[in-house]
Design an enzyme around this catalytic site. Structure first.
Site, PDB file in Angstrom:
ATOM      1  N   SER A 120      26.333  -6.649   6.978  1.00  8.69           N
ATOM      2  CA  SER A 120      25.115  -6.338   6.112  1.00  8.69           C
ATOM      3  C   SER A 120      25.515  -5.346   5.139  1.00  8.69           C
ATOM      4  O   SER A 120      26.564  -4.491   5.368  1.00  8.69           O
ATOM      5  CB  SER A 120      23.982  -6.038   7.022  1.00  8.69           C
ATOM      6  OG  SER A 120      23.082  -5.439   6.227  1.00  8.69           O
ATOM      7  N   TYR A 133      20.432  -2.023  14.557  1.00 12.16           N
ATOM      8  CA  TYR A 133      20.747  -3.033  13.440  1.00 12.16           C
ATOM      9  C   TYR A 133      21.957  -2.624  12.574  1.00 12.16           C
ATOM     10  O   TYR A 133      23.324  -3.230  12.757  1.00 12.16           O
ATOM     11  CB  TYR A 133      19.729  -3.281  12.578  1.00 12.16           C
ATOM     12  CG  TYR A 133      20.052  -4.701  11.642  1.00 12.16           C
ATOM     13  CD1 TYR A 133      19.729  -5.863  12.141  1.00 12.16           C
ATOM     14  CD2 TYR A 133      20.249  -4.106  10.297  1.00 12.16           C
ATOM     15  CE1 TYR A 133      20.265  -6.913  11.033  1.00 12.16           C
ATOM     16  CE2 TYR A 133      20.598  -5.236   9.366  1.00 12.16           C
ATOM     17  CZ  TYR A 133      20.575  -6.452   9.784  1.00 12.16           C
ATOM     18  OH  TYR A 133      21.043  -7.492   8.985  1.00 12.16           O
TER      19      TYR A 133
END
Length: 249
Positions: A120, A133
């Site tokens: 990401s 995350y």
């Protein structure tokens, strides 16, 4: 869909087998017959059984895409040990299991292959709002770099895909820790609307994944914000630390 359109036989694995079947059905419309399997990527034994079944029924895969992931946001001190376990089990251990098992098959076959791991833009960008995350995705990025170094001699490429804000549906299932049910729902709704407004579709990521495999690219930021985060992390990490303090709700 992108690989199927190029003639690939697809094995779609998902914890939700109905979603896997839908993916397989759509893939089969533009390519060879595709297959759906229910798999929990966080389950080591389940992944071992899955890898064995793929080998038995379809042979060694040429391309493996470790894409399963969950979103989680909120302050660090509101994350419980179980929250961390859940994020790391799926976002990191799922990638570890998939890479370990299928890389072993590729090495034994001796004809190369490619592993794609979905990280990401959060892997480049610290954030007070995404401690678990972002940590999981930074780990995926580093794991991919380590694997690339090790597997290169066996002709196996490894790519880390680092998307920015993509309207993929992840926001509709994300968790906002430390909130009651109503606040959770409101957070998901706001995030979903913001991602939809950004307007970057999963098909755009798919094309870059195909290109990454074709060109054997190591790290692939996707969307302008991902490129900006990677560049800023390199040239001005202090600025990234300042931006990390923003409380993005």
């Amino acid at each position: 869909m992108a690989f199927a359109a190029r003639g690939a036989e697809i094995v779609a694995a998902d914890l939700n087998v109905e979603e896997a079947r839908r993916t397989a059905e759509l893939a089969g419309r533009s390519g060879p017959a595709a297959h759906a399997v229910r798999v929990d990527v966080a389950d080591a034994k389940g992944m071992e059984d899955f890898a064995a079944s793929v080998l038995r029924d379809h042979g060694v895969p040429d391309v493996v895409v470790n894409n399963a992931g969950i979103g989680m946001a909120g302050p660090f001190l509101d994350h419980t040990a179980d929250d961390w376990q859940q994020v790391l089990d799926v976002n990191l251990w799922g990638v570890i299991h998939g890479s370990r098992l299928f890389a072993a098959q590729m090495i034994e076959r001796g004809q190369g292959g490619h592993i794609v791991n979905t990280a990401s833009a959060a892997a480049f960008a610290p954030s007070r709002a995404l401690p678990a995350y972002a940590t999981s995705k930074a780990a995926v990025l580093m794991l991919s770099e380590c694997l690339r170094a090790e597997l290169k001699g066996a002709g196996i490429g490894v790519s880390a895909i680092c998307p920015g804000i993509v309207d993929s549906g992840i926001t509709g299932r994300a968790r906002f820790v430390g909130r009651d049910d109503a606040a959770q729902a409101a957070g998901r709704d706001r995030a979903t609307r913001a991602y939809a407004l950004r307007g970057f579709e999963p098909a755009g990521v798919a094309e870059r994944i195909v290109a990454a495999v074709r060109d054997d690219r190591a790290v692939v930021p996707v969307a302008a914000e991902a490129h900006a985060a990677r560049l800023l992390a390199r040239v001005s990490p202090g600025t990234m630390r300042l931006l990390a303090r923003l409380n993005i709700d």
